[in-house]
Design a protein around this motif. Structure first.
Motif, PDB file in Angstrom:
ATOM      1  N   THR A   6      -0.385 -12.461  -8.841  1.00 14.99           N
ATOM      2  CA  THR A   6       0.542 -11.714  -8.006  1.00 14.99           C
ATOM      3  C   THR A   6       0.328 -10.226  -8.218  1.00 14.99           C
ATOM      4  O   THR A   6       0.582  -9.706  -9.294  1.00 14.99           O
ATOM      5  CB  THR A   6       1.991 -12.108  -8.350  1.00 14.99           C
ATOM      6  OG1 THR A   6       2.103 -13.519  -8.282  1.00 14.99           O
ATOM      7  CG2 THR A   6       2.966 -11.495  -7.391  1.00 14.99           C
ATOM      8  N   THR A   9       0.612  -5.136  -2.961  1.00 14.08           N
ATOM      9  CA  THR A   9      -0.268  -4.981  -1.796  1.00 14.08           C
ATOM     10  C   THR A   9       0.307  -3.914  -0.861  1.00 14.08           C
ATOM     11  O   THR A   9       1.412  -3.423  -1.082  1.00 14.08           O
ATOM     12  CB  THR A   9      -0.407  -6.304  -1.017  1.00 14.08           C
ATOM     13  OG1 THR A   9       0.824  -6.586  -0.349  1.00 14.08           O
ATOM     14  CG2 THR A   9      -0.783  -7.458  -1.928  1.00 14.08           C
ATOM     15  N   ALA A  11       0.927  -4.677   2.283  1.00 18.24           N
ATOM     16  CA  ALA A  11       1.568  -5.424   3.367  1.00 18.24           C
ATOM     17  C   ALA A  11       3.017  -4.967   3.535  1.00 18.24           C
ATOM     18  O   ALA A  11       3.619  -4.386   2.632  1.00 18.24           O
ATOM     19  CB  ALA A  11       1.508  -6.918   3.079  1.00 18.24           C
ATOM     20  N   SER A  12       3.584  -5.267   4.669  1.00 18.12           N
ATOM     21  CA  SER A  12       4.933  -4.830   5.024  1.00 18.12           C
ATOM     22  C   SER A  12       5.988  -5.857   4.618  1.00 18.12           C
ATOM     23  O   SER A  12       5.836  -7.050   4.871  1.00 18.12           O
ATOM     24  CB  SER A  12       4.981  -4.617   6.541  1.00 18.12           C
ATOM     25  OG  SER A  12       6.292  -4.638   7.018  1.00 18.12           O
ATOM     26  N   GLY A  13       7.072  -5.370   4.018  1.00 19.60           N
ATOM     27  CA  GLY A  13       8.209  -6.240   3.714  1.00 19.60           C
ATOM     28  C   GLY A  13       8.830  -6.787   4.984  1.00 19.60           C
ATOM     29  O   GLY A  13       9.247  -7.945   5.045  1.00 19.60           O
ATOM     30  N   CYS A  16       6.768  -9.645   6.177  1.00 20.97           N
ATOM     31  CA  CYS A  16       6.999 -10.809   5.316  1.00 20.97           C
ATOM     32  C   CYS A  16       8.275 -11.530   5.728  1.00 20.97           C
ATOM     33  O   CYS A  16       8.293 -12.747   5.858  1.00 20.97           O
ATOM     34  CB  CYS A  16       7.081 -10.383   3.852  1.00 20.97           C
ATOM     35  SG  CYS A  16       7.472 -11.740   2.740  1.00 20.97           S
ATOM     36  N   HIS A  20       8.135 -15.309   6.903  1.00 23.39           N
ATOM     37  CA  HIS A  20       8.510 -16.261   5.858  1.00 23.39           C
ATOM     38  C   HIS A  20       9.961 -16.717   5.904  1.00 23.39           C
ATOM     39  O   HIS A  20      10.378 -17.521   5.080  1.00 23.39           O
ATOM     40  CB  HIS A  20       8.254 -15.652   4.467  1.00 23.39           C
ATOM     41  CG  HIS A  20       6.812 -15.573   4.112  1.00 23.39           C
ATOM     42  ND1 HIS A  20       6.023 -14.512   4.489  1.00 23.39           N
ATOM     43  CD2 HIS A  20       6.013 -16.399   3.413  1.00 23.39           C
ATOM     44  CE1 HIS A  20       4.802 -14.691   4.037  1.00 23.39           C
ATOM     45  NE2 HIS A  20       4.766 -15.829   3.378  1.00 23.39           N
ATOM     46  N   THR A  45       7.902  -2.930  -1.242  1.00 20.78           N
ATOM     47  CA  THR A  45       6.458  -3.151  -1.283  1.00 20.78           C
ATOM     48  C   THR A  45       6.242  -4.641  -1.473  1.00 20.78           C
ATOM     49  O   THR A  45       7.070  -5.323  -2.074  1.00 20.78           O
ATOM     50  CB  THR A  45       5.789  -2.400  -2.455  1.00 20.78           C
ATOM     51  OG1 THR A  45       6.417  -2.791  -3.680  1.00 20.78           O
ATOM     52  CG2 THR A  45       5.891  -0.899  -2.299  1.00 20.78           C
ATOM     53  N   MET A  46       5.158  -5.134  -0.977  1.00 19.82           N
ATOM     54  CA  MET A  46       4.858  -6.553  -1.117  1.00 19.82           C
ATOM     55  C   MET A  46       4.157  -6.801  -2.450  1.00 19.82           C
ATOM     56  O   MET A  46       3.326  -6.023  -2.889  1.00 19.82           O
ATOM     57  CB  MET A  46       3.971  -7.046   0.022  1.00 19.82           C
ATOM     58  CG  MET A  46       4.689  -7.102   1.353  1.00 19.82           C
ATOM     59  SD  MET A  46       6.159  -8.150   1.314  1.00 19.82           S
ATOM     60  CE  MET A  46       5.460  -9.712   0.824  1.00 19.82           C
ATOM     61  N   VAL A  52       9.007  -9.649  -1.807  1.00 11.40           N
ATOM     62  CA  VAL A  52       9.346  -8.284  -1.434  1.00 11.40           C
ATOM     63  C   VAL A  52       9.917  -7.626  -2.689  1.00 11.40           C
ATOM     64  O   VAL A  52      10.924  -8.069  -3.227  1.00 11.40           O
ATOM     65  CB  VAL A  52      10.378  -8.241  -0.291  1.00 11.40           C
ATOM     66  CG1 VAL A  52      10.724  -6.800   0.067  1.00 11.40           C
ATOM     67  CG2 VAL A  52       9.855  -8.989   0.936  1.00 11.40           C
ATOM     68  N   ALA A  75      12.260 -13.457  -2.631  1.00 12.70           N
ATOM     69  CA  ALA A  75      11.356 -14.201  -1.756  1.00 12.70           C
ATOM     70  C   ALA A  75      12.118 -15.354  -1.118  1.00 12.70           C
ATOM     71  O   ALA A  75      13.161 -15.790  -1.613  1.00 12.70           O
ATOM     72  CB  ALA A  75      10.165 -14.739  -2.544  1.00 12.70           C
TER      73      ALA A  75
END
Length: 135
Positions: A6, A9, A11-13, A16, A20, A45-46, A52, A75
């Motif tokens: 883990t 990254t 990536a966007s929260g 996500c 998800h 942040t991811m 998240v 999560a």
């Protein structure tokens, strides 16, 4: 020694939460992002593909493994949401007014945010963050 699975990254929260979560979980995810941003003073942040996180701290295990983890994170795990708390030894009892949940080591599981007492949740997350920052 294998690396941590883990990792933080770019990536966007928001993305996500959109991919998800379903139903009330999406609204709960947005509420948790706002709450954790207030508590940590950090934007989301991811961490990996599905956590998240807000803020970060460095940890070191007795085994010698080290890494970085979010100060506050959550999560979606199937029908439940999970909030990641202090990973160290914590003898602090959960607040009596926390509400309908289950706890497993450092994970607080619940069905929806309305099941929890928000002030008790804030108290628990803030306490966990303080312990993590002190280590």
């Amino acid at each position: 020694m294998a690396g941590n699975k883990t990792r933080f990254t770019d990536a966007s929260g928001e993305a996500c939460i959109a991919s998800h979560t379903h139903g009330h979980q999406a609204a709960d995810g947005h509420a948790l992002m706002a709450l954790f941003e207030t508590l940590t003073g950090q934007p989301p942040t991811m961490v990996g593909p599905g956590i998240v996180g807000h803020g970060s701290y460095r940890y070191a295990c007795e085994s010698g493994r080290t890494g970085e983890a979010p100060l506050a994170g959550f999560a979606s795990r199937g029908r439940e949401l999970v909030i990641y708390l202090d990973c160290g030894e914590d003898d602090t009892p959960l607040p009596a007014n926390l509400g309908k949940h289950r706890m497993d080591k450092s994970c607080l599981y619940f069905g929806q945010l309305t099941d929890l007492g928000v002030s008790a949740l804030v108290q628990r997350v803030a306490g966990a963050m303080t312990r993590m920052q002190q280590r």
